[in-house]
Design an enzyme around this catalytic site. Structure first.
Site, PDB file in Angstrom:
ATOM      1  N   ASP A 191       1.478  60.158  14.997  1.00  9.92           N
ATOM      2  CA  ASP A 191       0.970  60.806  13.791  1.00  9.92           C
ATOM      3  C   ASP A 191      -0.478  61.233  13.989  1.00  9.92           C
ATOM      4  O   ASP A 191      -1.338  60.421  14.342  1.00  9.92           O
ATOM      5  CB  ASP A 191       1.066  59.831  12.614  1.00  9.92           C
ATOM      6  CG  ASP A 191       0.615  60.463  11.314  1.00  9.92           C
ATOM      7  OD1 ASP A 191       1.444  61.082  10.639  1.00  9.92           O
ATOM      8  OD2 ASP A 191      -0.585  60.332  10.976  1.00  9.92           O
TER       9      ASP A 191
ATOM     10  N   TYR B 283      -8.349  64.983  11.766  1.00  4.76           N
ATOM     11  CA  TYR B 283      -8.672  63.873  12.661  1.00  4.76           C
ATOM     12  C   TYR B 283      -9.462  64.341  13.880  1.00  4.76           C
ATOM     13  O   TYR B 283     -10.052  63.508  14.587  1.00  4.76           O
ATOM     14  CB  TYR B 283      -7.403  63.175  13.144  1.00  4.76           C
ATOM     15  CG  TYR B 283      -6.567  62.509  12.078  1.00  4.76           C
ATOM     16  CD1 TYR B 283      -6.982  62.428  10.749  1.00  4.76           C
ATOM     17  CD2 TYR B 283      -5.315  61.972  12.400  1.00  4.76           C
ATOM     18  CE1 TYR B 283      -6.197  61.827   9.792  1.00  4.76           C
ATOM     19  CE2 TYR B 283      -4.523  61.360  11.433  1.00  4.76           C
ATOM     20  CZ  TYR B 283      -4.957  61.301  10.128  1.00  4.76           C
ATOM     21  OH  TYR B 283      -4.163  60.709   9.175  1.00  4.76           O
TER      22      TYR B 283
ATOM     23  N   LYS C 158      -0.867  67.439  10.211  1.00  3.71           N
ATOM     24  CA  LYS C 158      -1.076  67.738   8.790  1.00  3.71           C
ATOM     25  C   LYS C 158      -2.081  68.856   8.615  1.00  3.71           C
ATOM     26  O   LYS C 158      -3.073  68.943   9.350  1.00  3.71           O
ATOM     27  CB  LYS C 158      -1.577  66.487   8.057  1.00  3.71           C
ATOM     28  CG  LYS C 158      -0.790  65.225   8.345  1.00  3.71           C
ATOM     29  CD  LYS C 158      -1.401  64.017   7.646  1.00  3.71           C
ATOM     30  CE  LYS C 158      -0.834  62.719   8.195  1.00  3.71           C
ATOM     31  NZ  LYS C 158      -1.379  62.369   9.526  1.00  3.71           N
TER      32      LYS C 158
ATOM     33  N   HIS D 284      -1.704  67.727   3.857  1.00  6.31           N
ATOM     34  CA  HIS D 284      -2.402  66.438   3.942  1.00  6.31           C
ATOM     35  C   HIS D 284      -2.728  65.844   2.567  1.00  6.31           C
ATOM     36  O   HIS D 284      -2.574  64.636   2.346  1.00  6.31           O
ATOM     37  CB  HIS D 284      -3.691  66.604   4.751  1.00  6.31           C
ATOM     38  CG  HIS D 284      -4.167  65.340   5.380  1.00  6.31           C
ATOM     39  ND1 HIS D 284      -4.820  65.297   6.592  1.00  6.31           N
ATOM     40  CD2 HIS D 284      -4.087  64.048   4.976  1.00  6.31           C
ATOM     41  CE1 HIS D 284      -5.118  64.049   6.900  1.00  6.31           C
ATOM     42  NE2 HIS D 284      -4.693  63.277   5.931  1.00  6.31           N
TER      43      HIS D 284
END
Length: 272
Positions: A42, A47, A72, A105
């Site tokens: 994931d 990120y 996401k 997200h």
């Protein structure tokens, strides 16, 4: 490995989360996870590690079709053109050919769900995305999103751990063949100090973290994506499938819920 099966899709019930793991540390962590047997990874645009995740996958020697990969869309990329442009950039970073699951997200209602999901539907048609879903959506938001898409929403990824109940949302997901993926499944590490989890863990020779993960994955339609930079903890997080909690133990853990939400929306101080 145990799997969550929704709408004909099989997803490993234990995945590897990469939030707050960046740079070379991320590449090494994902490489370690794949070596140990994780097959559900994931990540997310925000990120800032999709390139390292992709590199670890490429170097792992694991066949692409054996890995369930999620990323996401960030809030700034939810307009139709932004979805396509930003996802193509994600795919260039990942270098995986496609992703198995693309999520919104966070809900952002200034842009119609139909616009964002319409672009995500196109990515499915183009073969770049296998399945679509959402993250951090309330029940009402999930219902609205489901009415705004041709492709089925197969997942809602939310914060879920013994100290935060998701009973209402989970019941809806179970009735509608949707996977609920638990992020922060260890309560940002808080489960390690819980006496109830420690007591139950002693019976099975498991840590409180392992009991928490077993509690989550023993529930229908629930997957969990714990993160860990430590190979030891990565291994422990996988070693939860050799025992089952009793129904009484499941209920005892459920009673630990105290509304302890640890993650709030990036655009507001707290949940409604």
């Amino acid at each position: 490995m145990e799997y969550v099966s929704v709408r004909g899709v099989k997803v490993p019930a234990i995945g590897f989360g990469t939030w707050e793991i960046v740079g070379e540390e991320c590449r090494k962590s994902v490489a370690s996870a794949l070596e140990l047997g994780y097959r559900h990874i994931d990540t997310a645009q925000i990120y800032m590690n999709e390139d390292k995740v992709g590199r670890a996958i490429a170097e792992s020697g694991v066949k692409r079709d054996e890995i369930f990969l999620t990323t996401k869309l960030w809030l700034s990329n939810l307009a139709g053109s932004g979805v396509i442009k930003s996802f193509n950039e994600s795919l260039r970073n990942l270098k995986t050919g496609y992703v198995d699951l693309l999520l919104i997200h966070w809900p952002y209602e200034k842009i119609p769900y139909s616009e964002t999901l319409g672009a995500m539907n196109q990515l499915v048609k183009d073969g770049k995305v296998r399945h679509i879903g959402v993250s951090n959506f309330t029940l009402k938001q999930l219902e609205k999103a489901r009415q705004s898409t041709e492709e089925p929403i197969i997942c809602n990824q939310v914060e879920y751990h013994p100290f935060l109940s998701q009973n209402i949302l989970l019941d809806y997901c179970q009735k509608n063949d949707i996977m609920l993926t638990a992020y922060s499944p260890l309560g940002r590490g808080n489960v390690k100090d819980d006496e109830t989890l420690a007591k139950i863990g002693k019976k099975y020779c498991k840590t409180p973290a392992q009991i928490s993960l077993r509690w989550l994955t023993q529930q229908k339609n629930v997957a969990a994506v714990p993160k860990s930079k430590s190979k030891k903890h990565q291994k422990e997080n996988l070693e939860i499938l050799d025992f089952k909690l009793t129904q009484d133990e499941m209920q005892e853990i459920a009673k630990l819920a105290r509304g302890e939400r640890l993650i709030n929306p990036p655009f507001a101080p707290k949940w409604d």
